[in-house]
Design a protein around this motif. Structure first.
Motif, mmCIF file in Angstrom:
data_model
loop_
_atom_site.group_PDB
_atom_site.id
_atom_site.type_symbol
_atom_site.label_atom_id
_atom_site.label_comp_id
_atom_site.label_asym_id
_atom_site.label_seq_id
_atom_site.Cartn_x
_atom_site.Cartn_y
_atom_site.Cartn_z
ATOM 1 N N LYS A 55 0.818 -1.219 0.000
ATOM 2 C CA LYS A 55 0.000 0.000 0.000
ATOM 3 C C LYS A 55 0.852 1.269 0.000
ATOM 4 O O LYS A 55 0.367 2.348 -0.291
ATOM 5 N N PHE A 56 2.129 1.143 0.301
ATOM 6 C CA PHE A 56 3.027 2.286 0.311
ATOM 7 C C PHE A 56 3.798 2.432 -1.007
ATOM 8 O O PHE A 56 4.508 3.407 -1.206
ATOM 9 N N PRO A 117 6.425 3.824 10.026
ATOM 10 C CA PRO A 117 6.504 5.282 10.123
ATOM 11 C C PRO A 117 7.533 5.880 9.151
ATOM 12 O O PRO A 117 7.317 6.976 8.628
ATOM 13 N N LEU A 118 8.607 5.162 8.880
ATOM 14 C CA LEU A 118 9.612 5.664 7.943
ATOM 15 C C LEU A 118 9.036 5.759 6.537
ATOM 16 O O LEU A 118 9.220 6.761 5.841
ATOM 17 N N ILE A 119 8.329 4.723 6.116
ATOM 18 C CA ILE A 119 7.726 4.708 4.785
ATOM 19 C C ILE A 119 6.681 5.816 4.667
ATOM 20 O O ILE A 119 6.533 6.432 3.614
ATOM 21 N N GLN A 120 5.977 6.096 5.755
ATOM 22 C CA GLN A 120 4.941 7.132 5.741
ATOM 23 C C GLN A 120 5.521 8.539 5.876
ATOM 24 O O GLN A 120 4.788 9.513 5.888
ATOM 25 N N GLY A 121 6.841 8.648 5.977
ATOM 26 C CA GLY A 121 7.491 9.955 6.037
ATOM 27 C C GLY A 121 7.455 10.615 7.405
ATOM 28 O O GLY A 121 7.699 11.815 7.526
ATOM 29 N N LYS A 122 7.169 9.860 8.441
ATOM 30 C CA LYS A 122 7.125 10.414 9.795
ATOM 31 C C LYS A 122 8.534 10.473 10.383
ATOM 32 O O LYS A 122 9.344 9.578 10.169
ATOM 33 N N GLY A 173 18.771 6.896 4.919
ATOM 34 C CA GLY A 173 18.626 8.357 4.833
ATOM 35 C C GLY A 173 17.233 8.726 4.369
ATOM 36 O O GLY A 173 16.399 7.874 4.068
ATOM 37 N N THR A 174 16.976 10.002 4.309
ATOM 38 C CA THR A 174 15.701 10.531 3.850
ATOM 39 C C THR A 174 15.807 10.897 2.387
ATOM 40 O O THR A 174 16.813 11.475 1.961
ATOM 41 N N TYR A 175 14.787 10.587 1.621
ATOM 42 C CA TYR A 175 14.752 10.924 0.204
ATOM 43 C C TYR A 175 13.442 11.667 -0.071
ATOM 44 O O TYR A 175 12.372 11.145 0.167
ATOM 45 N N ASP A 176 13.553 12.907 -0.516
ATOM 46 C CA ASP A 176 12.374 13.691 -0.863
ATOM 47 C C ASP A 176 12.163 13.587 -2.371
ATOM 48 O O ASP A 176 13.066 13.902 -3.130
#
Length: 177
Positions: A55-56, A117-122, A173-176
């Motif tokens: 779903k993500f 939460p990581l997949i949801q961007g939290k 890491g974070t990817y925008d």
């Protein structure tokens, strides 16, 4: 069955067609008879991306999936690009029911509350244990998807210790978009 060549293949030399088909086989066929972790014979299909995370992921129609493969020979490099089914649906028959249903499943269940939460961007603070679980899961998936190029010794080490083998590293890491 008989395979009918496409228009593009008609214009290609037979050797080019043969090379392209061999590259496709190398890129797509990965099933094995023996479990890549314990050697047991009856293998099952392992999802590269587990159903809980579908779903993500991009919807099937929105995703463009292809393999780009380069094969280096002594005197040349052959390359080919192939459309493949969406990554979310990839399953590779290369692990036994014991490995898939026991230690691999336990690892994935431990990972779910960390990854959601990581997949949801939290924003989330990861403990050292959380980071190791993510790294172990990521390496496990690479070992399954690319088992023909990962050493059997490292796969055995992964099963035995259920943590990343020596000389493997994972960057988180974070990817925008």
């Amino acid at each position: 069955g008989v395979r009918v060549p496409s228009e593009r293949e008609d214009t290609m030399k037979k050797s080019e067609v043969r090379a392209r088909l061999n590259l496709r086989k190398d890129a797509v066929v990965r099933d094995t008879i023996r479990c890549i972790f314990c050697g047991q014979t009856e293998t099952t299909r392992e999802h590269i991306y587990p159903k809980w995370c579908h779903k993500f992921l991009l919807r099937r129609k929105a995703a463009r999936n292809f393999f780009l493969i380069h094969k280096r020979y002594y005197n040349r490099i052959e390359s080919a690009k192939f459309n493949v089914k969406p990554l979310r649906d990839w399953q590779i028959k290369c692990v036994c029911a014991d490995c898939n249903g026991k230690w691999m499943s336990q690892l994935e269940n431990r990972l779910k509350p960390i990854m959601r939460p990581l997949i949801q961007g939290k924003r989330t603070t990861l403990s050292d244990s959380d980071k190791e679980a993510i790294a172990t899961w990521a390496i496990l998936k690479v070992m399954v998807a690319q088992h023909r190029i990962c050493s059997a010794k490292q796969r055995r080490e992964m099963k035995k210790n259920q943590r990343p083998p020596e000389r493997w590293a994972v960057w988180i890491g974070t990817y925008d978009r």
